[in-house]
Design a protein around this motif. Sequence first.
Motif, short mmCIF file in Angstrom:
data_model
loop_
_atom_site.label_atom_id
_atom_site.label_comp_id
_atom_site.label_asym_id
_atom_site.label_seq_id
_atom_site.Cartn_x
_atom_site.Cartn_y
_atom_site.Cartn_z
N UNK A 191 9.98 -5.19 -18.10
CA UNK A 191 9.65 -4.99 -16.70
C UNK A 191 9.06 -3.61 -16.55
N UNK A 192 7.81 -3.55 -16.12
CA UNK A 192 7.12 -2.27 -16.05
C UNK A 192 7.55 -1.51 -14.80
N UNK A 193 7.82 -0.19 -14.93
CA UNK A 193 8.24 0.59 -13.76
C UNK A 193 7.13 0.72 -12.71
N UNK A 194 5.87 0.53 -13.11
CA UNK A 194 4.76 0.65 -12.17
C UNK A 194 4.54 -0.71 -11.51
N UNK A 195 5.50 -1.12 -10.70
CA UNK A 195 5.44 -2.41 -10.01
C UNK A 195 4.68 -2.27 -8.69
N UNK A 196 4.41 -3.40 -8.07
CA UNK A 196 3.74 -3.41 -6.78
C UNK A 196 4.54 -2.60 -5.75
N UNK A 197 5.84 -2.83 -5.72
CA UNK A 197 6.70 -2.14 -4.75
C UNK A 197 6.73 -0.64 -5.02
N UNK A 198 6.79 -0.27 -6.29
CA UNK A 198 6.84 1.15 -6.63
C UNK A 198 5.56 1.86 -6.19
N UNK A 199 4.42 1.22 -6.42
CA UNK A 199 3.15 1.82 -6.01
C UNK A 199 3.09 1.96 -4.49
N UNK A 200 3.52 0.93 -3.77
CA UNK A 200 3.54 0.98 -2.31
C UNK A 200 4.42 2.10 -1.79
N UNK A 201 5.50 2.39 -2.51
CA UNK A 201 6.47 3.39 -2.07
C UNK A 201 6.16 4.80 -2.57
N UNK A 202 4.96 5.00 -3.12
CA UNK A 202 4.55 6.33 -3.53
C UNK A 202 5.09 6.79 -4.87
N UNK A 203 5.38 5.85 -5.76
CA UNK A 203 5.96 6.19 -7.05
C UNK A 203 5.05 7.12 -7.86
N UNK A 204 3.74 6.87 -7.84
CA UNK A 204 2.82 7.67 -8.65
C UNK A 204 2.82 9.13 -8.19
N UNK A 205 2.78 9.35 -6.87
CA UNK A 205 2.81 10.72 -6.36
C UNK A 205 4.11 11.42 -6.71
N UNK A 206 5.23 10.71 -6.62
CA UNK A 206 6.52 11.28 -6.97
C UNK A 206 6.58 11.62 -8.46
#
Length: 253
Positions: A10-25
Amino acid sequence: MDESMGEKRRHPLSREAIQNGFVSELIARSGTSLRVLSDEERRRSLDATLAAQPTQGDDVWLFAYGSLIWNPAFHYIERQPVLIRGWHRQFCLSTPIGRGTPARPGLVLGLDRGGACKGVAFRIDCAEAKAELELVWRREMVTGAYVPRWVRLHGPGLIHDTPGIAFTINRAAPNYVRPVSEDATAQVIATACGALGSCRDYLFDTIHGLEGFEIQDRHLNRVARLVSEYRDRATDSPPQASGELPMTGPGTG
């Protein structure tokens, strides 16, 4: 080729993670001082790309050549293997965050000029295209290391010269790495690991994703063999940096 290719993680870069600003964090926690595109800059880039669509009002095709193949994280109607000309898949983007660290940056794929590339095209409904592509832009257009452009897709199930969006490498980006030997590339991939996982997994997941569409990439396969050989050698002695790759700058992968 490698046992990890048969595993489904399961990749941590999921749709929900991207929507919630995971990359910026992810970037904020990395401790690196990176020039990150603002929301407005990304919005302008997406708007300009969609405005340049050769066939306005049609569904949008997006060309995938790396992690988007096996972890798209956006909604699409269909997907199929295609060929593009004038660009080739290359480990030419340094990443001190997603697949590496500032101390040991990794490498991820970009589309560099010349040759041709087989990959996977995803068709996105025109009514949902902007919303879905906003997710893709949040993921890929973090620092401007890529240049989104319209390319021609060639495939048996497509109308001749169907246009599609591809993320090509920005050679002016500070994290662009000019091609070096496959052995030097393999040494980096064999040892680098970051918040999104290891470069080794990224490589084998991409090979496995391509093989699911009956696509063979001889360059990736050669690098994969070298990675396995390098890891076998490393069991007898500590890994040493090759010194051949100037690894600076961002990337997620």
